[in-house]
Design an enzyme around this catalytic site. Structure first.
Site, PDB file in Angstrom:
ATOM      1  N   ASP A  49     -41.266  12.588  67.541  1.00 15.06           N
ATOM      2  CA  ASP A  49     -40.745  12.391  66.277  1.00 15.06           C
ATOM      3  C   ASP A  49     -39.864  13.365  65.673  1.00 15.06           C
ATOM      4  O   ASP A  49     -39.384  13.381  64.554  1.00 15.06           O
ATOM      5  CB  ASP A  49     -41.734  11.991  65.516  1.00 15.06           C
ATOM      6  CG  ASP A  49     -42.647  12.994  65.063  1.00 15.06           C
ATOM      7  OD1 ASP A  49     -43.073  14.140  65.913  1.00 15.06           O
ATOM      8  OD2 ASP A  49     -43.826  12.991  64.063  1.00 15.06           O
ATOM      9  N   GLU A  50     -39.284  14.316  66.390  1.00 13.65           N
ATOM     10  CA  GLU A  50     -38.679  15.072  65.971  1.00 13.65           C
ATOM     11  C   GLU A  50     -37.615  15.746  66.879  1.00 13.65           C
ATOM     12  O   GLU A  50     -37.845  15.782  68.035  1.00 13.65           O
ATOM     13  CB  GLU A  50     -39.280  16.532  65.504  1.00 13.65           C
ATOM     14  CG  GLU A  50     -40.341  16.361  64.410  1.00 13.65           C
ATOM     15  CD  GLU A  50     -41.121  17.565  64.131  1.00 13.65           C
ATOM     16  OE1 GLU A  50     -41.149  18.268  63.186  1.00 13.65           O
ATOM     17  OE2 GLU A  50     -41.946  18.130  65.328  1.00 13.65           O
TER      18      GLU A  50
END
Length: 106
Positions: free
Chosen positions: A94-95
């Site tokens: 998610d990054e």
């Protein structure tokens, strides 16, 4: 990619949309992977102990992480990133850092 894991759950289950979703296992040793915006209104945040999240938002719907679906959503997001720049540094599902000083659309 903010609230990523919770957003994937809400995307895939219409009954979760608009409701406080906490992606975590319930229990004393679990931590929150992600909280939907609806759960964040109650102060629930990522990396918080799940028992604290449950106290802050008793009506929260706890959903265990599904890393297979999250990985697929992450792959799809990275494909979108690649439409704009080759300079992508992934950190986790998610990054990612993107250098968009010079994009493919310029």
């Amino acid at each position: 990619m903010d609230a990523f894991y919770a957003s994937v759950e809400q995307r895939d289950d219409p009954h979760l949309r608009g409701r406080p979703v906490v992606v975590a296992w319930k229990g004393n040793r679990s931590v929150v992977c992600a909280a939907s915006y609806e759960a964040r209104k109650f102060g629930v945040r990522s990396a918080m102990p799940a028992v604290r999240a449950e106290r802050l938002c008793p009506e929260a719907i706890f959903v265990p992480p599904d890393f297979t679906r999250s990985k697929a959503a992450s792959t799809a997001a990275r494909e979108i990133f690649q439409r704009h720049t080759d300079l992508i540094e992934p950190l986790s599902l998610d990054e990612a850092y993107l250098d968009v000083r010079k994009t493919r659309r310029t």
